[in-house]
Structures are given as C-alpha cells and as structure tokens.
Design an enzyme around this catalytic site. Sequence first.
Site, PDB file in Angstrom:
ATOM      1  N   ASP A 165      53.202 -58.829 -24.621  1.00 54.11           N
ATOM      2  CA  ASP A 165      53.434 -58.528 -26.050  1.00 54.11           C
ATOM      3  C   ASP A 165      53.348 -59.718 -26.832  1.00 54.11           C
ATOM      4  O   ASP A 165      53.715 -59.825 -27.977  1.00 54.11           O
ATOM      5  CB  ASP A 165      55.073 -58.135 -25.891  1.00 54.11           C
ATOM      6  CG  ASP A 165      55.701 -59.030 -25.663  1.00 54.11           C
ATOM      7  OD1 ASP A 165      55.474 -60.274 -25.235  1.00 54.11           O
ATOM      8  OD2 ASP A 165      57.016 -58.766 -25.693  1.00 54.11           O
ATOM      9  N   ASP A 182      60.647 -64.962 -25.966  1.00 48.32           N
ATOM     10  CA  ASP A 182      60.598 -63.512 -25.597  1.00 48.32           C
ATOM     11  C   ASP A 182      62.035 -63.449 -25.121  1.00 48.32           C
ATOM     12  O   ASP A 182      62.372 -64.256 -24.251  1.00 48.32           O
ATOM     13  CB  ASP A 182      59.653 -63.159 -24.624  1.00 48.32           C
ATOM     14  CG  ASP A 182      59.579 -61.518 -24.685  1.00 48.32           C
ATOM     15  OD1 ASP A 182      60.464 -60.855 -25.205  1.00 48.32           O
ATOM     16  OD2 ASP A 182      58.335 -61.200 -24.203  1.00 48.32           O
ATOM     17  N   ASP A 185      60.809 -60.523 -20.874  1.00 55.41           N
ATOM     18  CA  ASP A 185      59.051 -60.743 -20.691  1.00 55.41           C
ATOM     19  C   ASP A 185      58.675 -59.709 -19.796  1.00 55.41           C
ATOM     20  O   ASP A 185      57.535 -59.743 -19.115  1.00 55.41           O
ATOM     21  CB  ASP A 185      58.979 -61.974 -20.142  1.00 55.41           C
ATOM     22  CG  ASP A 185      57.415 -62.675 -20.365  1.00 55.41           C
ATOM     23  OD1 ASP A 185      56.807 -61.893 -21.354  1.00 55.41           O
ATOM     24  OD2 ASP A 185      56.758 -63.252 -19.760  1.00 55.41           O
ATOM     25  N   ASP A 198      69.160 -51.650 -32.072  1.00 55.41           N
ATOM     26  CA  ASP A 198      69.486 -52.469 -31.143  1.00 55.41           C
ATOM     27  C   ASP A 198      71.097 -52.190 -30.748  1.00 55.41           C
ATOM     28  O   ASP A 198      71.865 -53.040 -30.788  1.00 55.41           O
ATOM     29  CB  ASP A 198      69.331 -53.990 -31.410  1.00 55.41           C
ATOM     30  CG  ASP A 198      68.084 -54.633 -31.575  1.00 55.41           C
ATOM     31  OD1 ASP A 198      67.072 -53.619 -31.641  1.00 55.41           O
ATOM     32  OD2 ASP A 198      67.894 -55.645 -32.067  1.00 55.41           O
ATOM     33  N   ASP A 202      69.199 -56.134 -27.360  1.00 53.35           N
ATOM     34  CA  ASP A 202      68.617 -56.772 -28.645  1.00 53.35           C
ATOM     35  C   ASP A 202      67.121 -56.785 -28.448  1.00 53.35           C
ATOM     36  O   ASP A 202      66.693 -57.496 -27.842  1.00 53.35           O
ATOM     37  CB  ASP A 202      69.024 -58.456 -28.347  1.00 53.35           C
ATOM     38  CG  ASP A 202      68.650 -59.286 -29.350  1.00 53.35           C
ATOM     39  OD1 ASP A 202      68.036 -58.492 -30.202  1.00 53.35           O
ATOM     40  OD2 ASP A 202      68.885 -60.506 -29.528  1.00 53.35           O
ATOM     41  N   ILE A 208      71.359 -60.359 -32.305  1.00 52.56           N
ATOM     42  CA  ILE A 208      72.038 -59.493 -32.804  1.00 52.56           C
ATOM     43  C   ILE A 208      71.869 -58.116 -32.322  1.00 52.56           C
ATOM     44  O   ILE A 208      70.815 -57.318 -32.142  1.00 52.56           O
ATOM     45  CB  ILE A 208      71.846 -59.494 -34.564  1.00 52.56           C
ATOM     46  CG1 ILE A 208      72.002 -60.940 -35.102  1.00 52.56           C
ATOM     47  CG2 ILE A 208      72.479 -58.171 -35.029  1.00 52.56           C
ATOM     48  CD1 ILE A 208      71.715 -60.760 -36.576  1.00 52.56           C
ATOM     49  N   GLU A 220      73.040 -54.321 -35.746  1.00 54.05           N
ATOM     50  CA  GLU A 220      71.644 -54.637 -36.446  1.00 54.05           C
ATOM     51  C   GLU A 220      71.471 -54.033 -37.846  1.00 54.05           C
ATOM     52  O   GLU A 220      70.861 -54.414 -38.950  1.00 54.05           O
ATOM     53  CB  GLU A 220      70.672 -54.308 -35.380  1.00 54.05           C
ATOM     54  CG  GLU A 220      69.023 -54.711 -36.012  1.00 54.05           C
ATOM     55  CD  GLU A 220      68.789 -56.274 -35.754  1.00 54.05           C
ATOM     56  OE1 GLU A 220      69.096 -56.631 -34.731  1.00 54.05           O
ATOM     57  OE2 GLU A 220      67.859 -56.511 -36.798  1.00 54.05           O
ATOM     58  N   SER A 238      44.870 -78.038 -37.450  1.00 52.02           N
ATOM     59  CA  SER A 238      45.822 -79.005 -36.627  1.00 52.02           C
ATOM     60  C   SER A 238      46.937 -79.368 -37.456  1.00 52.02           C
ATOM     61  O   SER A 238      48.055 -79.676 -36.922  1.00 52.02           O
ATOM     62  CB  SER A 238      45.107 -80.112 -36.400  1.00 52.02           C
ATOM     63  OG  SER A 238      44.390 -80.426 -37.380  1.00 52.02           O
TER      64      SER A 238
HETATM   65 CA    CA Z   1      68.696 -57.548 -32.854  1.00 53.20          CA
END
Ligand code: CA
Length: 552
Positions: A165, A182, A185, A198, A202, A208, A220, A238
Amino acid sequence: MGCSNIRVIAVALAICIGMTSPVAASVNGGTDCVLCTALVALVEQTMQIKSISASSAMSTICSYLPGALSVACDVALLDLGPKVTPYIEAGENPDAVCASMGMCKNDTGAYCHLFPTNMSDVEYVQRVSAMRNSIGPVRAFNICTIVPGVCQMENHLPFSDSDDDFFSTQPTLRGSDWRGKDCDDTNSSIFPGRNSHDRVVDENCNGIYGVDQLSGESYEDKWCAGTGAVGVAALGDSATAHFRIPPNWLTAANLSKDVFADLLSVLENEADWPMLSWSTGHLNASEFEPNIFGPMTSLYSRLVEHNRCNHRDYQNLGVNGARVSDLINFDTELARNRVKNVKPLIMIYSMVGNDVCSGHHTFNTMTTPQEYYDSILAALQKADNFLPTGSHVILVPLVDGRILYDTMASRIHPIGSTNNDVTYTQFYNYLNCMDISPCWGWMNSNETVRNTTWEIASSLNAQLPRLVNDTKGTWKNFDIHFLGNIYDEAITTFPWPRYMLIEPVDGFHPSQYGNAWIGDFLYNATLAAGILGPKNPNNAAIIAKFGNQGGY
Ligand code: CA
C-alpha cells in the site's frame, strides 16, 4: 544533487574507508579523488590533534565505524596502510597523497587542489610521480557490498511493504521516515490518509477509532468528518528531502563512535532527513544529536496541530537530483488515489534547484522556460486524474541561489576546521575542477555565472504564475496555488545569521534551522491563502481521548 549527491554520500563513506563507487562522468579523478582526499585529510588532522602516528590515526578512525564498515575499514588498511603511511607521516598534503595513489588525476592538464600548496605545478607533478612509483596500485571497494539495501532501491517506494500500500512500518529505505507509518502492514486497505469511519479498527492510522457509546457515532465521524482533514505530499528534490551530511564526519576534532553511530541509517535514507524536513518533518532533531541540532517545524507538523485528524498523513517524495521533468513519474509513486477512498491532499511541487543545477560548466543543460512549463503542466494533468476532489496543489519556484556564494565564500569548510585552510570558495572551485559540483551555476566564484544562472532561474519562475493563470478553474479535483517565492521570502525574514540557513558540508542545501523556518513560513502562507480553513475544534477532545500522538 542527483548523481552528484550519490557522490556526496560516497564521500561520507570514503571518509571512513577510502572506498570508491561507480559514478557518472567527471574529470581529474572526480569522486574517488574527493573521497580519498577527505580521508587522508582526516587522518592527518587526527594525527595532529591527538599527536599519534598515521597508522594509529587510521585504526582509530576505523574503530569509530559501526559493524560491517569497521571491518571493511580494517581490511582496507591492510592493503593501503603500509603504502601511504610514509607519505602521510612525512606531512604530504592530502591532495598530493591521493594523486600519488592514482585517485586524483590531471586529465585537464592540472591536478585539482582542495588544500593550499606552496609547490609549483611542475614540482607538484614531479613529486606525485615519485610517490606513485613507490606506492603502486590501490584497490577500490564497492559500496553495494556493504550497504546492499541502498543499491537495491529501484524506485522511491518503501523497501519493506508487505501489503503493497506504499506505507511501511520500517523507518529507512523510503519507509516511515518518508511516509506516515503503516499501522497494519498486512492489510492494504489500512493506511494513512484513508477516508474511513473506523468504528472498530483505525483504518487510516491517525490514532482515532471506536464508537462513542452516547451518540452511537464513530469518533472518526464525530471529530474528523467535515473538519477539513487533509494530507500533505511534497514532490521535489534533495532540498525537499532535507539532504545533509553531518559536519562532524568531516571535523577531525569531533570524530568518535557516537558521530558515526547512525551512519548506516543515513545511507539507507540516501543522506536525506525527511523526518526533520520543512515539508514532512515529524520527529525532534534532538533524537539525532550529536549529528543534527536545531528546531523542527514542518508544514506537516503544523497541519497536525491544526487538525489532529491529520496525524501520519504525510508523504515525502523528495529525490536527490530531481528536476521538473521527474514530476510526472513521482505522481505515480504517490499513495493517493480517490478510487481507494482517501481524504484530500495538499500536494506540493517543489523543484527548487536542479533545473539550473548540474556539474556541467554550461548554461545549455538548464531547463528552458517552455520545457519547465510543459513538464509541470503534464504532471498536473496526470495528478488531476487521480487526486481526490477538494485537493490543493502548491507550486514552489526555484531559489535565488546567489545567497550561497554571497554567504559562504570566505567562511571555513568543516574539512578545513583544524587548520583554517579550506574556505568555501576553495571547496566550490575544487568540485568544479572535477565537474562534480551539485551546482556549477551557484557554487561558483565567477559572479557573472551566478547572475546569469539567476536570470535563467527567474525566467523559469515566471512560468508558474502564468501556468496558474492559464489553468485556474480548469482542474476538476484541485485548486492550484502559487504562493510567491517561498524559500527566498523565508530567507529574507530569517532572524539568525544567514550562514545558519546553509548545510555546512555541501554548502548548498537548507540546514535544520533553514528547514524549520521554511516549514513555518509555508504553513503561514498556506493559512493566509485560505487553503486550510479553521482549526479543528475537536483537537482537545481527541487528545484527551487518544493521547497526543507525537512523533509517528
Ligand atoms: Ca482513524
């Protein structure tokens, strides 16, 4: 920047183990020569400061390095040590020692000098030849065998990303130092920036979640919906990624195990510090002492203060050496597609240097106004196809880089700090002598070159208000903004001495103080332009329920 920056990273490594890395066209020895010269200089200065022999100084420096680098350093010394020790012991100048080793060359008819010498060119060549005959060939090392992760990176996406993702739980190698961490994961529908309810989990990683039992509404929805929650993504160079080589690494008096403790992490981040940058900074600089000091304020950190729902919603796509023609590709590496039901985004295009910067001694490789206009327009058209409705794009122009020479010319570079013998003028000329300057146009002792570079940069900058004017109202999913010369205006109001704005080692990039100042300035400009709306009135309630969510 660009290949030049890869070289500068290699410089940092070479300081430790005298290794070389494959790099693009250069003359007179290029990076190998710079690496070697810095290493020999540090050895000689360590001998001087500690009153020890050359071989002790070399072993001491090797012992400061972490893990594999320390071993590689010792191995390198087995071959190199006995050969060069006599010349170093004899007090030969680092430039001459490296020329003798064949690391520095005279392709253009003369050797480049970082340090002052009292020999004539003829005497110098004779001395170098005599030394070379007795030193013999020197073996080179490959950076990729020691820090393999860096060499495996083929794009600007996280190296460690199980659910694909584009967000990671690991900090370096384009992980959470660069993009919000993340919080799962293993699930590609859980990631920072998601527009979710949510109720149980979360799903957007902002901390939240859950349901308010009194109203039956999710937190949320109750505290974030309709509050103007927005993410930030900086696509740039950079300067956006906050390139920095710690000056301690080139300051003989400061060498220690402590200053090299984060060496591998620095390399895995391409010598960039996005977690402390003006755009996506989110950690305290004090976590990285003694290699960085100063305040940390970023557009992202201020956006979180503005609205706690924005926690972890940042992406830094700053790439060393990038110019406007890269923007269209960076678009594809953004994790922000409305198909995935995401919150709006403030996307910043910030290419502040490389369109007029390279190591070539010419104005002909600089981007033309038409190319500049067309590249940005093409990237914007692509972005309009995927960005969620309600997003904003901010265009940041090129910096007036004349501040670099004007501010730094007569100051002492860290490598000259032991004996006050290397100014930035010498340093800039030295890089130009080998065609490896990150910016011949700005880092140049010729005022006409610097002024012409600014004329060209100005002609590019003039395209931005034109582009905004030409396209305003035609974009389906974002508003477009030109907020003036962000960097230049921030610099004008900087309250400390100007040199504090500039990175000491490269004499080119914005420092930690500079980054924090620019981040604050940009937040205020964004607020003044009406892009943000009011603060989230629920911030206190969110903090009371879910904590302050500092750092990640
Ligand atoms: Ca949330």
